[in-house]
Design a protein around this motif. Structure first.
Motif, PDB file in Angstrom:
ATOM      1  N   SER A  11       0.587  -1.135  -0.074  1.00 30.54           N
ATOM      2  CA  SER A  11      -0.067  -0.002  -0.009  1.00 30.54           C
ATOM      3  C   SER A  11       0.706   1.242   0.144  1.00 30.54           C
ATOM      4  CB  SER A  11      -1.001  -0.020   1.246  1.00 30.54           C
ATOM      5  OG  SER A  11      -0.164   0.072   2.344  1.00 30.54           O
ATOM      6  N   GLU A  12       2.068   1.194   0.610  1.00 33.43           N
ATOM      7  CA  GLU A  12       3.045   2.391   0.631  1.00 33.43           C
ATOM      8  C   GLU A  12       3.762   2.663  -0.937  1.00 33.43           C
ATOM      9  OE1 GLU A  12       5.342   2.319   3.806  1.00 33.43           O
ATOM     10  OE2 GLU A  12       3.982   2.104   5.423  1.00 33.43           O
ATOM     11  N   ARG A  13       4.065   1.525  -1.694  1.00 32.15           N
ATOM     12  CA  ARG A  13       5.059   1.764  -2.653  1.00 32.15           C
ATOM     13  C   ARG A  13       5.323   0.415  -3.645  1.00 32.15           C
ATOM     14  NH1 ARG A  13      10.840   2.240   0.759  1.00 32.15           N
ATOM     15  NH2 ARG A  13       9.177   3.175   2.281  1.00 32.15           N
ATOM     16  N   ALA A  14       5.566   0.584  -4.717  1.00 28.87           N
ATOM     17  CA  ALA A  14       5.557  -0.551  -5.723  1.00 28.87           C
ATOM     18  C   ALA A  14       6.891  -0.447  -6.512  1.00 28.87           C
ATOM     19  CB  ALA A  14       4.207  -0.719  -6.685  1.00 28.87           C
ATOM     20  N   THR A  15       7.333  -1.536  -6.867  1.00 25.41           N
ATOM     21  CA  THR A  15       8.543  -1.341  -7.851  1.00 25.41           C
ATOM     22  C   THR A  15       8.185  -2.459  -8.839  1.00 25.41           C
ATOM     23  OG1 THR A  15      10.229  -0.734  -6.083  1.00 25.41           O
ATOM     24  CG2 THR A  15      11.057  -1.525  -8.020  1.00 25.41           C
ATOM     25  N   LEU A  16       8.410  -1.690 -10.193  1.00 28.14           N
ATOM     26  CA  LEU A  16       8.258  -2.548 -11.288  1.00 28.14           C
ATOM     27  C   LEU A  16       9.368  -2.717 -12.095  1.00 28.14           C
ATOM     28  CD1 LEU A  16       4.929  -0.981 -12.381  1.00 28.14           C
ATOM     29  CD2 LEU A  16       5.101  -2.792 -10.664  1.00 28.14           C
ATOM     30  N   ARG A  17       9.651  -4.022 -12.977  1.00 28.00           N
ATOM     31  CA  ARG A  17      10.852  -4.031 -13.816  1.00 28.00           C
ATOM     32  C   ARG A  17      10.264  -4.258 -15.485  1.00 28.00           C
ATOM     33  NH1 ARG A  17      16.481  -7.337 -13.033  1.00 28.00           N
ATOM     34  NH2 ARG A  17      17.419  -6.502 -15.156  1.00 28.00           N
ATOM     35  N   ASP A  26       5.845   5.604  -5.422  1.00 24.81           N
ATOM     36  CA  ASP A  26       5.709   5.922  -3.836  1.00 24.81           C
ATOM     37  C   ASP A  26       4.545   6.717  -3.771  1.00 24.81           C
ATOM     38  OD1 ASP A  26       6.449   6.236  -1.327  1.00 24.81           O
ATOM     39  OD2 ASP A  26       8.348   5.368  -1.750  1.00 24.81           O
ATOM     40  N   ALA A  27       3.813   6.365  -2.600  1.00 28.92           N
ATOM     41  CA  ALA A  27       2.584   7.354  -2.207  1.00 28.92           C
ATOM     42  C   ALA A  27       3.324   8.539  -1.546  1.00 28.92           C
ATOM     43  CB  ALA A  27       1.679   6.451  -1.145  1.00 28.92           C
ATOM     44  N   ASP A  28       4.551   8.598  -1.025  1.00 32.36           N
ATOM     45  CA  ASP A  28       4.949   9.592  -0.506  1.00 32.36           C
ATOM     46  C   ASP A  28       6.285  10.077  -1.359  1.00 32.36           C
ATOM     47  OD1 ASP A  28       6.189  11.741   1.053  1.00 32.36           O
ATOM     48  OD2 ASP A  28       6.836  10.137   2.707  1.00 32.36           O
ATOM     49  N   PRO A  29       6.027  10.975  -2.308  1.00 32.57           N
ATOM     50  CA  PRO A  29       6.980  11.590  -3.078  1.00 32.57           C
ATOM     51  C   PRO A  29       8.399  11.818  -2.349  1.00 32.57           C
ATOM     52  CG  PRO A  29       5.141  12.583  -3.821  1.00 32.57           C
ATOM     53  CD  PRO A  29       4.759  11.797  -2.498  1.00 32.57           C
ATOM     54  N   ALA A  30       8.119  12.263  -1.300  1.00 31.88           N
ATOM     55  CA  ALA A  30       9.550  12.737  -0.262  1.00 31.88           C
ATOM     56  C   ALA A  30      10.521  11.626  -0.192  1.00 31.88           C
ATOM     57  CB  ALA A  30       9.009  13.122   1.127  1.00 31.88           C
ATOM     58  N   ARG A  31       9.890  10.206  -0.222  1.00 34.34           N
ATOM     59  CA  ARG A  31      10.728   9.177   0.036  1.00 34.34           C
ATOM     60  C   ARG A  31      11.821   8.968  -1.530  1.00 34.34           C
ATOM     61  NH1 ARG A  31       6.793   5.793   3.316  1.00 34.34           N
ATOM     62  NH2 ARG A  31       5.903   5.418   1.185  1.00 34.34           N
ATOM     63  N   PRO A  54       6.636  13.388 -10.107  1.00 30.56           N
ATOM     64  CA  PRO A  54       6.432  13.468  -8.701  1.00 30.56           C
ATOM     65  C   PRO A  54       6.551  12.325  -7.860  1.00 30.56           C
ATOM     66  CG  PRO A  54       5.330  15.225  -9.917  1.00 30.56           C
ATOM     67  CD  PRO A  54       5.984  14.342 -10.770  1.00 30.56           C
ATOM     68  N   SER A  55       5.633  11.339  -8.407  1.00 32.94           N
ATOM     69  CA  SER A  55       5.527   9.897  -7.589  1.00 32.94           C
ATOM     70  C   SER A  55       6.126   8.663  -8.249  1.00 32.94           C
ATOM     71  CB  SER A  55       3.810   9.789  -7.381  1.00 32.94           C
ATOM     72  OG  SER A  55       3.709  10.604  -6.478  1.00 32.94           O
ATOM     73  N   VAL A  56       6.908   8.979  -9.294  1.00 33.24           N
ATOM     74  CA  VAL A  56       7.578   7.937  -9.805  1.00 33.24           C
ATOM     75  C   VAL A  56       9.152   8.267 -10.286  1.00 33.24           C
ATOM     76  CG1 VAL A  56       7.586   6.668 -11.920  1.00 33.24           C
ATOM     77  CG2 VAL A  56       5.437   7.468 -11.168  1.00 33.24           C
ATOM     78  N   LEU A  57      10.079   7.265 -10.090  1.00 31.48           N
ATOM     79  CA  LEU A  57      11.184   7.416 -10.288  1.00 31.48           C
ATOM     80  C   LEU A  57      11.849   6.094 -11.228  1.00 31.48           C
ATOM     81  CD1 LEU A  57      14.210   8.466  -9.618  1.00 31.48           C
ATOM     82  CD2 LEU A  57      14.140   6.907  -7.731  1.00 31.48           C
ATOM     83  N   THR A 228       3.392  -8.844   8.270  1.00 31.76           N
ATOM     84  CA  THR A 228       1.910  -9.785   8.219  1.00 31.76           C
ATOM     85  C   THR A 228       0.972  -8.839   7.649  1.00 31.76           C
ATOM     86  OG1 THR A 228       2.775 -10.909  10.131  1.00 31.76           O
ATOM     87  CG2 THR A 228       0.433 -10.894   9.633  1.00 31.76           C
ATOM     88  N   GLU A 229       0.886  -7.689   7.885  1.00 33.53           N
ATOM     89  CA  GLU A 229      -0.023  -6.714   7.693  1.00 33.53           C
ATOM     90  C   GLU A 229       0.024  -6.396   5.977  1.00 33.53           C
ATOM     91  OE1 GLU A 229      -0.135  -3.620  10.405  1.00 33.53           O
ATOM     92  OE2 GLU A 229      -1.445  -4.714  11.808  1.00 33.53           O
ATOM     93  N   HIS A 230       1.169  -6.435   5.708  1.00 30.44           N
ATOM     94  CA  HIS A 230       1.375  -5.965   4.230  1.00 30.44           C
ATOM     95  C   HIS A 230       1.570  -7.105   3.238  1.00 30.44           C
ATOM     96  CE1 HIS A 230       1.797  -2.146   6.234  1.00 30.44           C
ATOM     97  NE2 HIS A 230       1.574  -1.660   5.220  1.00 30.44           N
ATOM     98  N   GLY A 231       1.308  -8.156   3.525  1.00 32.37           N
ATOM     99  CA  GLY A 231       1.207  -9.727   2.441  1.00 32.37           C
ATOM    100  C   GLY A 231       2.535 -10.090   2.479  1.00 32.37           C
TER     101      GLY A 231
END
Length: 248
Positions: A11-17, A26-31, A54-57, A228-231
């Motif tokens: 729920s906080e972030r995802a990485t795709l290749r 990332d839901a938080d662009p500051a990260r 802003p939300s994608v690197l 546990t809560e994030h799968g």
């Protein structure tokens, strides 16, 4: 077109290749801002930034292969682990970055968080009281004054790349900043204690092993619920709960 591979997603972030390119959302662009800044300052090989929204690197793949993953077999000869240890030492000896990272939480804040989490783990029945109590005791050694270093903050072996015996880079710098150097070493060797001597052969031996073992317990206690809560499954063989059991 290459297939899209989901490397990690919650729920906080995802990485795709996609081929030789990784997209980090990332839901938080500051990260992402912190990650780009840390990679620009780190004196070790890091992924090349291709573009930034802003939300994608978008970053380029690092050559070589990882040293393994928690819960799976570790790869690489002792020389490769030593080369990675030497690179970590180079990072820790570098000028301090402006931010405080994941490894830089104050002792008071960390103690309060740990005690609250230990109580919840027992109350909610996630872990046996004896297992939690023993690891809370072991974790105490990490709760001490420390000198800040340039830390990666999430230096799990899946983020460290080698090619043969050569260190080729580190990925995932969103938690980087000023912090406790031994937190990095503990994260790097978590679940793969058999390679600690190899890492220290490259890093240097002026390291308190009791504190590294304390960080293994402390870090594992703090992440069991979140995983546990994030799968994710911290109860899988070789993962965080097994790390806690090994301290008994």
């Amino acid at each position: 077109m290459d297939e899209v591979e989901i490397v990690v997603a919650h729920s906080e972030r995802a990485t795709l290749r996609l081929g030789e390119m990784f997209l980090k959302v990332d839901a938080d662009p500051a990260r992402l801002d912190a990650e780009v800044e840390a990679m620009s300052l780190a004196p070790v090989p890091t992924p090349r930034v291709l573009w930034r929204k802003p939300s994608v690197l978008a970053i380029a793949a690092v050559p070589g292969a990882t040293l393994g993953r928690l819960g799976g077999p570790a790869t690489g000869a002792p020389a490769a682990w030593a080369a990675a240890g030497a690179a970590v030492r180079t990072l820790h000896d570098a000028p301090l970055p402006p931010r405080t990272g994941q490894a830089g939480r104050s002792t008071a804040a960390l103690t309060a968080e740990l005690d609250a989490e230990c109580a919840s783990l027992v109350t909610d029945g996630l872990l046996p009281a004896g297992l939690v109590a023993r690891n809370r005791e072991v974790a105490e050694a990490a709760l001490r004054p420390w000198s800040p270093a340039f830390t990666h903050g999430d230096l799990q072996i899946a983020h460290v790349f080698v090619d043969g015996d050569e260190f080729t880079g580190v990925i995932d710098w969103s938690e980087a900043g000023r912090g406790d150097a031994l937190y990095d070493l503990a994260t790097f060797t978590l679940g793969h204690e058999e390679h600690l001597d190899d890492v220290l052969a490259g890093y240097g031996t002026d390291v308190d092993l009791e504190v590294i073992r304390a960080w293994w317990s402390l870090r594992s206690l703090l992440v069991v619920r979140w995983l546990t809560e994030h799968g994710f499954d911290p109860f899988a063989p070789g993962c965080e709960v097994d790390v806690l059991r090994s301290r008994m």
